[in-house]
Structure formats: structure tokens, C-alpha cells
Design an enzyme around this catalytic site. Structure first.
Site, mmCIF file in Angstrom:
data_model
loop_
_atom_site.group_PDB
_atom_site.id
_atom_site.type_symbol
_atom_site.label_atom_id
_atom_site.label_comp_id
_atom_site.label_asym_id
_atom_site.label_seq_id
_atom_site.Cartn_x
_atom_site.Cartn_y
_atom_site.Cartn_z
ATOM 1 N N SER A 72 0.826 -1.206 0.000
ATOM 2 C CA SER A 72 0.000 0.000 0.000
ATOM 3 C C SER A 72 0.863 1.260 0.000
ATOM 4 O O SER A 72 0.349 2.345 -0.251
ATOM 5 C CB SER A 72 -0.902 0.003 1.235
ATOM 6 O OG SER A 72 -0.114 -0.136 2.398
ATOM 7 N N GLU A 93 5.316 6.035 7.704
ATOM 8 C CA GLU A 93 5.254 6.483 6.307
ATOM 9 C C GLU A 93 5.796 7.904 6.158
ATOM 10 O O GLU A 93 6.437 8.226 5.187
ATOM 11 C CB GLU A 93 3.804 6.393 5.829
ATOM 12 C CG GLU A 93 3.571 6.707 4.377
ATOM 13 C CD GLU A 93 3.753 5.513 3.432
ATOM 14 O OE1 GLU A 93 3.631 5.722 2.240
ATOM 15 O OE2 GLU A 93 4.022 4.380 3.875
ATOM 16 N N HIS A 153 5.283 -1.866 7.486
ATOM 17 C CA HIS A 153 5.785 -0.538 7.859
ATOM 18 C C HIS A 153 6.480 -0.531 9.232
ATOM 19 O O HIS A 153 7.278 0.347 9.528
ATOM 20 C CB HIS A 153 4.636 0.465 7.927
ATOM 21 C CG HIS A 153 4.187 0.974 6.592
ATOM 22 N ND1 HIS A 153 3.453 0.207 5.723
ATOM 23 C CD2 HIS A 153 4.375 2.167 5.983
ATOM 24 C CE1 HIS A 153 3.203 0.915 4.630
ATOM 25 N NE2 HIS A 153 3.750 2.107 4.768
HETATM 26 N N1 DGL Z 1 2.188 -2.117 4.755
HETATM 27 C C1 DGL Z 1 0.825 -2.397 4.999
HETATM 28 C C2 DGL Z 1 0.659 -3.702 5.761
HETATM 29 O O1 DGL Z 1 1.580 -4.421 5.913
HETATM 30 C C3 DGL Z 1 0.145 -1.441 5.873
HETATM 31 C C4 DGL Z 1 -0.274 -0.203 5.872
HETATM 32 C C5 DGL Z 1 -1.688 0.055 5.483
HETATM 33 O O2 DGL Z 1 -1.872 0.192 4.292
HETATM 34 O O3 DGL Z 1 -2.541 0.161 6.366
HETATM 35 O O4 DGL Z 1 -0.397 -4.015 6.211
#
Ligand code: DGL
Length: 270
Positions: A13, A154, A190
Site C-alpha cells: 500500500s 510512512e 511498515h
Molecule cells: N504495509 C501495509 C501492511 O503491511 C500497511 C499499511 C496500510 O496500508 O494500512 O499491512
């Protein structure tokens, strides 16, 4: 056509999947990789399963349009909600972030130890980590959704001493600490950016980056299927938001400039 020369596709994402990309590039420096970050539509983790699936299938079709040979779903939210759908849509070998991280955590905790799973609301709600951990014989699992960690990672990248990040972490992790987990799965890709803060609140626990672990699983899969290639190690990035902003934020996220072009993807058209 020699499929080994095709790139591996990775999507997330946003920037979190760069934790998987960095590890895959380290393990397999000859692989070409294309990365897609859906920065325009992040977060996925607060959305409903239907929207998460819609976004995940668009991301998949976008990577297919670039001719990838396999897909690493470097997003905990998609991996836990609709990994099978990504596999069916693509018809390609697909790896998510859950299995490898759960395997490592189960090994550390053993049958009697506790594993904590930190993830987005959608990841925790799916119960995917618990199911996999139980399948591996690990009965003691505590899960905690930590939605505020995503914007912190982020856009802010707080240090271990950051007061605001520590206040958020105290709120999320106070209860988790009481369970004294042997292993803590950073089930959102993240979260490794906040490892310093998280480790302060869970000092006795081993932190596991689900993104990094998934790269090892992708490597094993490519080798097993005879798909490991000698592409030359070229990496291209795509984002649904502004490419220059992606370049800036990715450099901050990884702690170094990213080599390779960054291009815009009009993701709503896929
Ligand atoms: N990197 C995404 C995950 O691992 C998370 C962030 C998101 O889009 O809420 O879930």
C-alpha cells in the site's frame, strides 16, 4: 521466452514493502524487480475486506501488465485478507508475508512461549496469523492492531526517543508487554521503521520483520520452480502518487537514496 529473465513484482500500500524489496535484492542481487507502492490510497489496513480486495487485484493486474514472473505481496493487510485471490488473478507463484514470519516466531516461542502479532486493524481482524501460528503448534498468541504506527512510519520515521511515538506505543503495547512474548511479529511491513520505539516497550522480545522474512520465502520459491534469474539486478519503482515524493520518502524510509527510476502508475485504470 526465458521466464527466468522476467522481473519479480512486489507491491504494498506504500513504502512498507521496501523492507521486503531491500532483503530480496540483498539475497538475490541478480534479480530484476519492479515495485509498486499504492501511496495515493494508503492506508489499506483501516478499510473493509471488499475494498482491500479491489485494490489488491488492481495492484496485481498492474504488475501483470509489466510482465512479472512472480509476485511478492509485501503488505500484511493484503496477505492476510486476500492472498489466494491475488494468486488466482495472476496465475503466478505468489508469496505473502505471513507464513515465513509465523514460522520464525513459532520456532522462537516453542510450544509454551507466547507470540505477539502487531498489525493493521484488517490484519488482526482476519485472524490469519493466529490460524497459521496454531497450525504450527503455537497456542499462545496475543494480537494488537496498531493503526497509528503506519502514518508514523510512512511520513515521520521517529527515533526511539520520540515522545509522541512513545506515547502511541505505550497505548498499544502496554497490554502486550504483560504477556511477555518471546517473539513479536511486526505483521505490518511498515513497522520495522519503528523497531527502536517498539523494542523499548517490549525489551525482552525478539522482533520479526514480516517483510524481510518473506524475501527468503520468495527466494526459495524461485529456486524451487527454476525461476531464479540473471536479469542484472535492475530495480524500477512505480507509485500511484507523485514519483518525486515517493523518491524522497523512500530514501528516508530506507536511510539511503533509491537507485532506479520512479514512475507514476494510474492504478484506478487496472
Ligand atoms: N504495509 C501495509 C501492511 O503491511 C500497511 C499499511 C496500510 O496500508 O494500512 O499491512
Amino acid at each position: 521466452m526465458d521466464r527466468r529473465k522476467l522481473p519479480v513484482g512486489i507491491f504494498d500500500s506504500g513504502l512498507g514493502g521496501l523492507t521486503a524489496l531491500a532483503e530480496l535484492a540483498r539475497l538475490m542481487p541478480e534479480e530484476d524487480i519492479v515495485y509498486f507502492g499504492d501511496n495515493a490510497r494508503i492506508p489499506y489496513g483501516t478499510k473493509s475486506p471488499g475494498i482491500i480486495k479491489k485494490f489488491a487485484l488492481q495492484d496485481t493486474r498492474f504488475l501483470l501488465s509489466l510482465g512479472v514472473k512472480a509476485i511478492l505481496v509485501a503488505c500484511g493487510t493484503v496477505s492476510s485478507n486476500c492472498l489466494a485471490e491475488v494468486g488466482a488473478e495472476s496465475g503466478l507463484p505468489v508469496v505473502g508475508v505471513i507464513n515465513a514470519a509465523a514460522k520464525k516466531a513459532a520456532k522462537i516461542a516453542g510450544a509454551n512461549g507466547t507470540v505477539a502479532v502487531l498489525g493493521t486493524a484488517a490484519t488482526v481482524r482476519s485472524g490469519a496469523y493466529e490460524r497459521e501460528l496454531k497450525r504450527l503448534g503455537c497456542e499462545n498468541v496475543v494480537s494488537r492492531a496498531c493503526p497509528m504506527f503506519v502514518p508514523l512510519a510512512e511520513s515521520w520515521h521517529p527515533t526511539a526517543d520520540d515522545a509522541a511515538a512513545n506515547a502511541v506505543a505505550e497505548e498499544y503495547l502496554g497490554g502486550v508487554a504483560k504477556a511477555a512474548p518471546a517473539a513479536v511479529i511486526l505483521g505490518c511491513t511498515h513497522y520495522p521503521l519503528l523497531s527502536g520505539v517498539i523494542q523499548k516497550h517490549l525489551p525482552g522480545s525478539e522482533l520479526i520483520s514480516s517483510g524481510s522474512e518473506s524475501a527468503g520465502e520468495m527466494r526459495a520459491l524461485l529456486l524451487e520452480r527454476g525461476l531464479a534469474g540473471a536479469g542484472g539486478g535492475k530495480i524500477r519503482f512505480y507509485t500511484s502518487d507523485d514519483p518525486e515524493l515517493f523518491r524522497e520518502n523512500a530514501a528516508r524510509f530506507l536511510g539511503r537514496d533509491i537507485a532506479g527510476p520512479v514512475m507514476k502508475a494510474d492504478i484506478e485504470t487496472y
